[in-house]
Design a protein around this motif. Sequence first.
Motif, PDB file in Angstrom:
ATOM      1  N   UNK A  35       0.848  -1.206   0.000  1.00 34.56           N
ATOM      2  CA  UNK A  35       0.000   0.000   0.000  1.00 34.56           C
ATOM      3  C   UNK A  35       0.882   1.254   0.000  1.00 34.56           C
ATOM      4  N   UNK A  36       1.927   1.258   0.830  1.00 37.95           N
ATOM      5  CA  UNK A  36       2.813   2.435   0.919  1.00 37.95           C
ATOM      6  C   UNK A  36       3.520   2.676  -0.411  1.00 37.95           C
ATOM      7  N   UNK A  39       1.130   4.272  -2.835  1.00 38.69           N
ATOM      8  CA  UNK A  39       0.979   5.703  -2.524  1.00 38.69           C
ATOM      9  C   UNK A  39       2.150   6.473  -3.130  1.00 38.69           C
ATOM     10  N   UNK A  40       3.355   5.910  -2.921  1.00 38.04           N
ATOM     11  CA  UNK A  40       4.560   6.598  -3.400  1.00 38.04           C
ATOM     12  C   UNK A  40       4.550   6.709  -4.934  1.00 38.04           C
ATOM     13  N   UNK A  41       4.261   5.592  -5.599  1.00 39.71           N
ATOM     14  CA  UNK A  41       4.351   5.590  -7.068  1.00 39.71           C
ATOM     15  C   UNK A  41       3.194   6.348  -7.730  1.00 39.71           C
ATOM     16  N   UNK A  42       2.027   6.344  -7.105  1.00 33.67           N
ATOM     17  CA  UNK A  42       0.902   7.083  -7.690  1.00 33.67           C
ATOM     18  C   UNK A  42       1.185   8.583  -7.654  1.00 33.67           C
ATOM     19  N   UNK A  43       1.864   9.002  -6.561  1.00 33.87           N
ATOM     20  CA  UNK A  43       2.324  10.381  -6.466  1.00 33.87           C
ATOM     21  C   UNK A  43       1.204  11.400  -6.731  1.00 33.87           C
ATOM     22  N   UNK A  49      -4.485   5.576   2.986  1.00 35.42           N
ATOM     23  CA  UNK A  49      -4.502   4.139   3.314  1.00 35.42           C
ATOM     24  C   UNK A  49      -5.369   3.936   4.559  1.00 35.42           C
ATOM     25  N   UNK A  50      -6.296   3.009   4.467  1.00 39.20           N
ATOM     26  CA  UNK A  50      -7.161   2.682   5.605  1.00 39.20           C
ATOM     27  C   UNK A  50      -6.909   1.229   5.988  1.00 39.20           C
ATOM     28  N   UNK A 203       4.869 -10.140  -2.891  1.00 38.72           N
ATOM     29  CA  UNK A 203       4.519  -8.832  -2.329  1.00 38.72           C
ATOM     30  C   UNK A 203       5.432  -7.702  -2.745  1.00 38.72           C
ATOM     31  N   UNK A 204       5.985  -7.002  -1.768  1.00 42.03           N
ATOM     32  CA  UNK A 204       6.733  -5.771  -2.020  1.00 42.03           C
ATOM     33  C   UNK A 204       7.969  -6.000  -2.894  1.00 42.03           C
ATOM     34  N   UNK A 205       8.469  -7.248  -2.937  1.00 44.10           N
ATOM     35  CA  UNK A 205       9.653  -7.532  -3.771  1.00 44.10           C
ATOM     36  C   UNK A 205       9.290  -7.601  -5.255  1.00 44.10           C
ATOM     37  N   UNK A 206       7.991  -7.681  -5.550  1.00 48.39           N
ATOM     38  CA  UNK A 206       7.572  -7.866  -6.946  1.00 48.39           C
ATOM     39  C   UNK A 206       7.329  -6.507  -7.619  1.00 48.39           C
TER      40      UNK A 206
END
Length: 242
Positions: A35-36, A39-43, A49-50, A203-206
């Motif tokens: 999720x984080x 957020x960062x890439x959508x910029x 985030x809920x 997950x985050x590694x992908x």
Amino acid sequence: MSESQNMNYAYSPPWHDTHIIGIAGSSGSGKTSVAAQLVKLLNLPWVVVLSMDSFYKELTPDQSKLAFANNYDFDSPDAIDFDILVDRLRDLKAGKKAEIPIYSFEKHQRVPNKNTTIYSCHVLILEGIFALYDPRVLELLDMKIFVDTDSDICLARRLARDVKSRGRDVRGALQQWHRFVKPNFELYVRPQMKNADIAIPRGIDNLTAIAMVVKHIQRALNAKSEAHLKKIAELGEKVLEK
Ligand code: C5P
């Protein structure tokens, strides 16, 4: 070119149709990190985030005793107050603000008399082990993601986090994992994969999968934005005709 000239003024998705993305997956799978990263890439300025943690039900004194002994089942859908969650999601989706309870993992209860206020946003990311479970929630989601991480990695991460930031000891955390988290993952959490639009292995590694998800969200937001602006232009023309 000045900074203001560089901005895309045409981008204007409607506030009354928040784009909601659900991220489910095992405890420790990296939902929060994914999720984080989104957020960062959508910029974009209006991405929130809920966490579903805010919606754990209040416990009776007896249930609370069990929880402190690591003997309470927080991994059954019964532990979550889906009615309040759906209510808050509907408000946010409709452009309204919503009061969100704050949860204490150390005390196994909501922090009394304290809420966070979330104002309606362009993108809301709902993350939690049951984010793709309730049909009413599924109906509100614009994109459904399942984070699929190896269970040993999930356990290692969960132990470290429970001890470091949730006031637990290794023995108790392991007991809870084997008694509730692991069996209920098979029973309730993994089956949500069938509701997902996309599963993210590792997950985050992908990074490739996460980049694809970002592209998809951007395309959807741009389409919403264009439709919204077209509607406003048509309304403007009607006003001029009068
Ligand atoms: O952040 P994560 O998705 O791991 O949070 C969900 C987990 O929190 C559940 O697997 C549940 O076992 C745990 N939990 C807990 N104590 C509580 C509430 C939830 O250990 N009081």
